[in-house]
Write an enzyme that holds these catalytic residues in place. Structure first.
Site, mmCIF file in Angstrom:
data_model
loop_
_atom_site.group_PDB
_atom_site.id
_atom_site.type_symbol
_atom_site.label_atom_id
_atom_site.label_comp_id
_atom_site.label_asym_id
_atom_site.label_seq_id
_atom_site.Cartn_x
_atom_site.Cartn_y
_atom_site.Cartn_z
ATOM 1 N N GLY A 1 0.823 -1.178 -0.034
ATOM 2 C CA GLY A 1 -0.021 -0.058 -0.001
ATOM 3 C C GLY A 1 0.907 1.280 0.200
ATOM 4 O O GLY A 1 2.091 1.190 0.686
ATOM 5 N N GLN B 1 3.258 9.877 1.018
ATOM 6 C CA GLN B 1 4.478 8.963 0.939
ATOM 7 C C GLN B 1 5.500 9.059 -0.137
ATOM 8 O O GLN B 1 6.603 8.763 -0.060
ATOM 9 C CB GLN B 1 4.124 7.673 1.102
ATOM 10 C CG GLN B 1 3.336 7.318 2.437
ATOM 11 C CD GLN B 1 3.181 5.565 2.655
ATOM 12 O OE1 GLN B 1 2.559 5.091 2.283
ATOM 13 N NE2 GLN B 1 4.271 5.158 3.268
ATOM 14 N N CYS C 1 5.684 -0.022 7.507
ATOM 15 C CA CYS C 1 5.217 1.291 6.802
ATOM 16 C C CYS C 1 6.527 1.315 5.838
ATOM 17 O O CYS C 1 7.715 1.441 6.477
ATOM 18 C CB CYS C 1 4.860 2.232 7.510
ATOM 19 S SG CYS C 1 4.306 3.842 6.771
ATOM 20 N N LEU C 2 6.474 1.744 4.671
ATOM 21 C CA LEU C 2 7.708 2.192 3.726
ATOM 22 C C LEU C 2 8.245 3.540 4.397
ATOM 23 O O LEU C 2 9.373 3.575 4.016
ATOM 24 C CB LEU C 2 7.214 2.074 2.408
ATOM 25 C CG LEU C 2 6.753 1.046 1.680
ATOM 26 C CD1 LEU C 2 6.330 1.316 0.251
ATOM 27 C CD2 LEU C 2 7.927 -0.208 1.782
ATOM 28 N N HIS D 1 -4.712 1.700 7.249
ATOM 29 C CA HIS D 1 -3.464 2.425 7.456
ATOM 30 C C HIS D 1 -3.387 3.158 6.429
ATOM 31 O O HIS D 1 -2.568 4.521 6.713
ATOM 32 C CB HIS D 1 -2.607 1.339 7.238
ATOM 33 C CG HIS D 1 -1.016 1.392 7.181
ATOM 34 N ND1 HIS D 1 -0.129 0.964 7.985
ATOM 35 C CD2 HIS D 1 -0.057 2.272 6.226
ATOM 36 C CE1 HIS D 1 0.924 1.525 7.960
ATOM 37 N NE2 HIS D 1 0.929 2.364 7.029
ATOM 38 N N GLU D 2 -3.446 2.957 5.109
ATOM 39 C CA GLU D 2 -3.397 4.213 3.953
ATOM 40 C C GLU D 2 -4.411 5.386 4.196
ATOM 41 O O GLU D 2 -3.751 6.613 3.911
ATOM 42 C CB GLU D 2 -3.712 3.702 2.584
ATOM 43 C CG GLU D 2 -2.727 2.533 2.333
ATOM 44 C CD GLU D 2 -1.187 2.581 2.486
ATOM 45 O OE1 GLU D 2 -1.021 3.792 2.466
ATOM 46 O OE2 GLU D 2 -0.560 1.895 2.888
ATOM 47 N N HIS E 1 -2.816 7.742 6.644
ATOM 48 C CA HIS E 1 -1.517 8.517 6.020
ATOM 49 C C HIS E 1 -2.302 9.621 5.535
ATOM 50 O O HIS E 1 -1.670 10.766 5.643
ATOM 51 C CB HIS E 1 -1.181 7.854 4.780
ATOM 52 C CG HIS E 1 0.066 6.867 5.101
ATOM 53 N ND1 HIS E 1 1.192 7.557 6.013
ATOM 54 C CD2 HIS E 1 0.525 5.593 5.018
ATOM 55 C CE1 HIS E 1 1.905 6.486 6.134
ATOM 56 N NE2 HIS E 1 1.627 5.278 5.597
HETATM 57 ZN ZN ZN Z 1 2.564 3.488 5.908
#
Ligand code: ZN
Length: 187
Positions: free
Chosen positions: A46, A51, A96-97, A138-139, A142
């Protein structure tokens, strides 16, 4: 293929409530394509627009690399809003990236109903559970400036402080392109 640098913990745009998308122009289409390239390369399942430094309410998801979800299709969510959360919750390990190498057990509602638009701005309503519900939550967080590390007990937050500070100051090695300063914004 174009890889975009991924924002890291501490970057200002990760704490921003991103802006609603009112038009999907050529630039937005390119952004979404580049986001898929960037997510696959990392790799991740995701990725939210902030991000990669873009102030837009867009995220993408592709969980087909996860065992048991091989038939899932890549998805784009524009202006997503979670309309319903189940009372039932479950706990899964998340990463998370933008917060490399930190993985934490996070409790979230098990099922959700999300309203979103596609790249033609047509509206959709999707019921999701298990992993997909998890990724969507989660997204969506963000896009509202919320990170999964916000959702843990204070005691654990204290323990993580050093690790998070290292990420913020780029004192870590990451195997994918990342931003070089906390003010990064995609032009
Ligand atoms: Zn993340």
């Amino acid at each position: 293929m174009a890889l975009l640098p991924i924002t890291l913990y501490g970057d200002k745009i990760l704490r921003k409530k991103t802006a609603r998308v009112t038009e999907v122009d050529v630039k937005t289409v390119k952004l979404i394509k580049d986001m898929f390239d960037t997510m696959k390369n990392a790799p991740g399942i995701g990725l939210a627009a902030n991000q990669v430094g873009a102030d837009k309410r867009i995220f993408i998801a592709d969980i087909s690399s996860v065992e048991g979800y091989e038939n899932s299709k890549p998805m784009v969510f524009i202006n997503p809003k979670i309309e319903k959360f189940s009372e039932e919750k479950n706990t899964m390990e998340e990463g998370c990236l933008s917060i490399p190498e930190i993985r934490l057990d996070i409790e979230r509602p098990k099922q959700i109903t999300v309203k979103f638009q596609d790249t033609e701005l047509n509206e959709h309503i999707l019921d999701a559970d298990e992993l997909l519900a998890r990724v969507i939550q989660h997204e969506c967080d963000h896009l509202n400036g919320i990170l999964f590390t916000d959702k843990i007990p204070d005691e654990l937050k204290k323990k993580l402080k050093k690790d998070l500070s290292k990420i913020k100051h780029r004192k870590i090695e990451v195997e994918y392109p990342v931003t070089q300063n906390i003010d990064y914004c995609l032009k």
